[in-house]
Design a protein around this motif. Sequence first.
Motif, PDB file in Angstrom:
ATOM      1  N   PRO A   1       0.807  -1.223   0.000  1.00 10.90           N
ATOM      2  CA  PRO A   1       0.000   0.000   0.000  1.00 10.90           C
ATOM      3  C   PRO A   1       0.840   1.274   0.000  1.00 10.90           C
ATOM      4  O   PRO A   1       0.505   2.253  -0.683  1.00 10.90           O
TER       5      PRO A   1
ATOM      6  N   TRP B   1      -8.632   4.452  -6.253  1.00 11.82           N
ATOM      7  CA  TRP B   1      -7.707   3.461  -6.800  1.00 11.82           C
ATOM      8  C   TRP B   1      -8.296   2.688  -7.970  1.00 11.82           C
ATOM      9  O   TRP B   1      -7.604   1.839  -8.557  1.00 11.82           O
TER      10      TRP B   1
ATOM     11  N   TYR C   1      -6.080   2.123  -0.319  1.00 11.77           N
ATOM     12  CA  TYR C   1      -5.609   1.055  -1.209  1.00 11.77           C
ATOM     13  C   TYR C   1      -5.909  -0.315  -0.604  1.00 11.77           C
ATOM     14  O   TYR C   1      -6.396  -1.224  -1.297  1.00 11.77           O
TER      15      TYR C   1
END
Length: 522
Positions: free
Chosen positions: A446, A511, A468
């Motif tokens: 991440p 994301w 994330y």
Amino acid sequence: MGGHDQTAKDGPPKAANGAPPKESHWQLDVPLHHRLPNYVQSVNLKHVYQGYSLLINHALTLLILPWLVITVLAELSRMSLADLHALWEQLRFNLVEVVLTSAVLVFAGTIYMMSRARAVYLVDFACYKPDDKLKLTRSFFVETTQRLGLCDEKGATFQEKLVYKTGLGDETYVPENLWLEQPKTGMAEARKEGEDVMYGCLDELFRKTGVNPKDVGVLITTCSLFNPTPSLSAMIVNHYKMRGNVKTYSLGGMGCSAGVIGVDLAKDLLQVHANTIAVVVSMENITQNWYFGNVRSMMIPNCLFRMGGAAVLLSNRGRDGWRAKYSLQHTVRTNKAGDDRCYGCVFQREDEQGTPGVSLSKEVMAIAGDALKANITTLGPLVLPLSEQILFFLVLVGRKVLRLDMKPYIPNFKLAFEHFCIHTGGRGVLDEMEKNLQLTEEQVEPSRMALYRFGNTSSSSIWYELAYSEYQGRVKRGDRVWQIAFGSGFKCNSAVWRALRKIEPQPDSIWAGTVKPETFPG
């Protein structure tokens, strides 16, 4: 400010009496691990004491009350129905004693409920994703730096090498006004960037949570290098027409760890003000802090920092517990500003030509390691399993007190946390954290992805990383999250969260559509 991932052969001398570090000659080929100490190999007893002191201060809640409940239940389990009937008959004819006993119990319960810490829930958070037209590829960064003549030829070559080593990809964001034929860095442009970031993530936060801005009781903003008048928090209050008694705080000059500081301040305020919602907005402002000079130690932020921000909604209202994502477990703050060397390692100043910027000392990585060691030493007793604490404590006593020749015991922090959100100070920072804490590639992913996709977004970076993990579907009920950030001063701060439910990936996540590279740059 966060750290960097480069070191130098000759760097600025140690700061004395608060003086800023001077220019240094930076090199790109010195291994980072030569500068960052293995901070888990040595332990300061003072920081261990601080951690265990927190446990002792909560001994009543952790030990006495559970033992009291177990004792009462054990006694009740031994009583027969006849015993219970006899007890009831006795109470019926002793009304005064029953009333007095009940009053004492109610009074004691009230005192306990008033003195115990209120739960702090993280209802939700939102990260800002700029418009695609603001994307900055590394090749365009190099080309424009050379075309605009923002620095001399050697400086341009230095930045060209550095931007490909920091871990950033080709989709980070920078305000458009910096890449005009004549870059604009005035107050109007800086305000425009601040408004875009703050209102962008706040609009998304209020949409996701359904909270009316007028219901917010506490508002905290963090931005190190842009502190206008009226303040950033005042800008938000004006834009959303918040109520007149909202408690506002604008934290400036506190570096990339200010996001955790904002959460810690909100936590304290939520202990005082019942039934309250708090919003923390973390960001940095690039417009007025891009360096247009030739000092290498001041060029590094140009190659690391990018546009971004995050807004977090916290609450102590019981009705928010059912829908909240996380509950706050601990915050631990470490401040090393009392040491001149630490104080001057990240310093905003002007170069000899009067051009402002932020200078990074070559010692910043070693200083970050020392601050991190102190922070995790205090945090350890609060989060590590009992088995790890016993082993750690016995070895510590053997080495520090009995002076035995024993190998230091390195606690396994992977037993305390399922998710790690490490501030994106640079590729080298993440490399060293992965090595020293013996983390897996997936646990550091991440942070690497946040650095690759968004760059160093200062105090908001830890929220991009948590977003994330959520988008990957990795956060399950009961999981523990460790957010750790460091910044100018020098400071290192930690926040620990526990997931209250399984977090389902959202299709509109920042994301969405991001592809993990086969190998990260650098």
